[in-house]
Design a protein around this motif. Structure first.
Motif, mmCIF file in Angstrom:
data_model
loop_
_atom_site.group_PDB
_atom_site.id
_atom_site.type_symbol
_atom_site.label_atom_id
_atom_site.label_comp_id
_atom_site.label_asym_id
_atom_site.label_seq_id
_atom_site.Cartn_x
_atom_site.Cartn_y
_atom_site.Cartn_z
ATOM 1 N N ASP A 12 7.417 -0.736 4.078
ATOM 2 C CA ASP A 12 7.618 -0.213 2.772
ATOM 3 C C ASP A 12 6.956 -1.016 1.675
ATOM 4 O OD1 ASP A 12 9.071 2.223 3.772
ATOM 5 O OD2 ASP A 12 11.233 1.366 3.197
ATOM 6 N N VAL A 13 7.376 -2.321 1.729
ATOM 7 C CA VAL A 13 6.860 -3.342 0.798
ATOM 8 C C VAL A 13 5.525 -3.536 1.004
ATOM 9 C CG1 VAL A 13 7.189 -5.815 0.195
ATOM 10 C CG2 VAL A 13 9.173 -4.593 0.886
ATOM 11 N N LEU A 14 5.086 -3.542 2.291
ATOM 12 C CA LEU A 14 3.623 -3.563 2.589
ATOM 13 C C LEU A 14 2.650 -2.582 1.935
ATOM 14 C CD1 LEU A 14 3.729 -5.285 6.177
ATOM 15 C CD2 LEU A 14 3.055 -6.372 3.732
ATOM 16 N N ASN A 15 3.421 -1.123 2.083
ATOM 17 C CA ASN A 15 2.667 -0.009 1.644
ATOM 18 C C ASN A 15 2.539 -0.146 -0.051
ATOM 19 O OD1 ASN A 15 1.517 1.922 3.570
ATOM 20 N ND2 ASN A 15 3.328 2.181 4.240
ATOM 21 N N TYR A 16 3.655 -0.571 -0.640
ATOM 22 C CA TYR A 16 3.750 -0.857 -1.917
ATOM 23 C C TYR A 16 2.410 -1.827 -2.529
ATOM 24 C CZ TYR A 16 5.771 -3.313 -6.204
ATOM 25 O OH TYR A 16 5.880 -3.979 -7.592
ATOM 26 N N ALA A 17 2.409 -2.997 -1.543
ATOM 27 C CA ALA A 17 1.342 -3.810 -2.149
ATOM 28 C C ALA A 17 -0.006 -3.088 -1.707
ATOM 29 C CB ALA A 17 1.319 -4.911 -1.100
ATOM 30 N N LEU A 18 -0.102 -2.382 -0.679
ATOM 31 C CA LEU A 18 -1.422 -1.770 -0.347
ATOM 32 C C LEU A 18 -1.810 -0.748 -1.647
ATOM 33 C CD1 LEU A 18 -3.913 -1.007 1.433
ATOM 34 C CD2 LEU A 18 -2.144 0.490 2.604
ATOM 35 N N ILE A 71 0.177 -3.304 8.507
ATOM 36 C CA ILE A 71 0.761 -2.223 8.414
ATOM 37 C C ILE A 71 1.050 -1.255 9.896
ATOM 38 C CG2 ILE A 71 1.310 0.227 7.674
ATOM 39 C CD1 ILE A 71 0.729 -1.079 4.957
ATOM 40 N N THR A 72 -0.428 -1.078 10.153
ATOM 41 C CA THR A 72 -0.645 -0.522 11.730
ATOM 42 C C THR A 72 0.052 -1.380 12.692
ATOM 43 O OG1 THR A 72 -2.616 0.456 10.778
ATOM 44 C CG2 THR A 72 -2.437 0.403 13.151
ATOM 45 N N SER A 73 -0.188 -2.588 13.040
ATOM 46 C CA SER A 73 0.559 -3.404 13.718
ATOM 47 C C SER A 73 1.844 -3.327 13.802
ATOM 48 C CB SER A 73 -0.144 -4.951 13.703
ATOM 49 O OG SER A 73 0.676 -5.692 12.587
ATOM 50 N N LEU A 74 2.731 -3.009 12.760
ATOM 51 C CA LEU A 74 4.000 -2.969 12.762
ATOM 52 C C LEU A 74 4.468 -1.523 13.108
ATOM 53 C CD1 LEU A 74 4.951 -5.062 9.363
ATOM 54 C CD2 LEU A 74 5.231 -5.814 12.064
ATOM 55 N N GLY A 75 3.510 -0.596 13.322
ATOM 56 C CA GLY A 75 3.784 0.731 13.742
ATOM 57 C C GLY A 75 3.972 1.374 12.602
ATOM 58 N N GLY A 76 3.649 1.306 11.489
ATOM 59 C CA GLY A 76 3.722 2.093 10.281
ATOM 60 C C GLY A 76 2.496 2.780 9.978
ATOM 61 N N GLU A 77 2.627 3.674 9.020
ATOM 62 C CA GLU A 77 1.406 4.423 8.357
ATOM 63 C C GLU A 77 0.962 3.974 7.068
ATOM 64 O OE1 GLU A 77 -1.393 7.207 8.309
ATOM 65 O OE2 GLU A 77 0.010 6.899 10.199
ATOM 66 N N PRO A 78 -0.097 3.285 7.016
ATOM 67 C CA PRO A 78 -0.734 2.930 5.875
ATOM 68 C C PRO A 78 -0.950 4.074 4.732
ATOM 69 C CG PRO A 78 -2.034 2.101 7.339
ATOM 70 C CD PRO A 78 -1.162 3.219 8.207
ATOM 71 N N VAL A 79 -0.553 3.635 3.522
ATOM 72 C CA VAL A 79 -0.705 4.715 2.624
ATOM 73 C C VAL A 79 -2.332 4.836 2.365
ATOM 74 C CG1 VAL A 79 1.332 4.381 1.282
ATOM 75 C CG2 VAL A 79 -0.608 3.231 0.510
ATOM 76 N N ALA A 80 -2.866 5.996 1.825
ATOM 77 C CA ALA A 80 -4.148 6.369 1.480
ATOM 78 C C ALA A 80 -4.504 6.034 -0.032
ATOM 79 C CB ALA A 80 -4.513 7.803 1.795
ATOM 80 N N GLU A 81 -5.888 5.497 -0.050
ATOM 81 C CA GLU A 81 -6.235 5.405 -1.439
ATOM 82 C C GLU A 81 -6.067 6.755 -2.383
ATOM 83 O OE1 GLU A 81 -10.549 4.890 -3.712
ATOM 84 O OE2 GLU A 81 -10.118 3.521 -2.035
ATOM 85 N N SER A 82 -5.617 6.633 -3.252
ATOM 86 C CA SER A 82 -5.414 7.551 -4.479
ATOM 87 C C SER A 82 -6.751 8.183 -5.207
ATOM 88 C CB SER A 82 -4.246 7.430 -5.300
ATOM 89 O OG SER A 82 -2.953 7.287 -4.624
ATOM 90 N N SER A 83 -6.572 9.152 -6.164
ATOM 91 C CA SER A 83 -7.695 9.322 -7.074
ATOM 92 C C SER A 83 -7.017 8.584 -8.280
ATOM 93 C CB SER A 83 -7.874 10.683 -7.386
ATOM 94 O OG SER A 83 -8.184 11.155 -6.276
ATOM 95 N N TYR A 84 -8.155 8.013 -9.179
ATOM 96 C CA TYR A 84 -7.804 7.197 -10.255
ATOM 97 C C TYR A 84 -8.433 7.519 -11.639
ATOM 98 C CZ TYR A 84 -6.195 4.335 -6.347
ATOM 99 O OH TYR A 84 -5.571 3.909 -5.000
ATOM 100 N N ASP A 85 -7.885 7.228 -12.571
ATOM 101 C CA ASP A 85 -8.697 7.412 -13.916
ATOM 102 C C ASP A 85 -8.391 6.140 -14.831
ATOM 103 O OD1 ASP A 85 -9.813 8.016 -16.367
ATOM 104 O OD2 ASP A 85 -8.961 9.805 -16.706
#
Length: 172
Positions: A12-18, A71-85
């Motif tokens: 969760d923390v790593l996905n927050y950073a990602l 994240i992948t090595s820990l068995g997690g699912e990395p969050v995808a890039e969003s759309s930005y403005d």
């Protein structure tokens, strides 16, 4: 972006950073495509300023790639890039947003570190990214005429604080 109550595991923390690193990488990638070396030169910046922005972009890409790998090595699912403005319409606006993003990133990593206590490898990795983000922030502060070292201590932002600062740039 996640709120503070959602940071219960290292993934969760790593996905927050990602999420933040995706935001920063997309900002520099797209901004440097919009404002090339000629735009920086026309605004009176030395040639190396555009090159340094390219290095910042490349650092952000490495941060994204590394976080995805961990994240992948820990068995997690990395969050995808969003759309930005990002809302900038000229080079000055681009530089202002860059300063906001980097200063927010430094304080976000500092705030997230408490969630990684006991996870020595992950904490070390987060702190090495924090150090690079601090260098980016310092450079951008100086470039914008602000102090490169404004305080004796960095402010620590909670995930909710970071969401308030960076969330408006995320469209979806």
């Amino acid at each position: 972006m996640q709120d503070e109550t959602m940071l219960s595991t290292p993934v969760d923390v790593l996905n927050y950073a990602l999420t933040l690193e995706h935001l920063e990488y997309a900002f520099y990638r797209d901004g440097l495509e919009t404002f090339g070396a000629d735009a920086f030169s026309a605004a009176g910046y030395a040639a190396n300023v555009f090159e340094y922005f390219g290095r910042i972009r490349d650092d952000e890409k490495e941060h994204v790639d590394t976080l995805i790998q961990v994240i992948t090595s820990l068995g997690g699912e990395p969050v995808a890039e969003s759309s930005y403005d990002f809302g900038y319409t000229d080079l000055a606006g681009f530089l202002g947003v860059a300063m906001v993003l980097e200063n927010t990133g430094v304080s976000a990593y500092q705030g997230a570190a408490k969630y990684l206590i006991g996870e020595n490898e992950l904490l070390t990795a987060a702190l090495t990214i924090h150090g690079v983000e601090a260098r980016h922030a310092s450079y951008l502060n100086g470039l914008q005429g602000e102090s490169p070292f404004p305080d004796a201590f960095n402010p620590t932002l909670t995930p909710d604080d970071v969401l308030a600062a960076a969330g408006p740039f995320i469209v979806s």
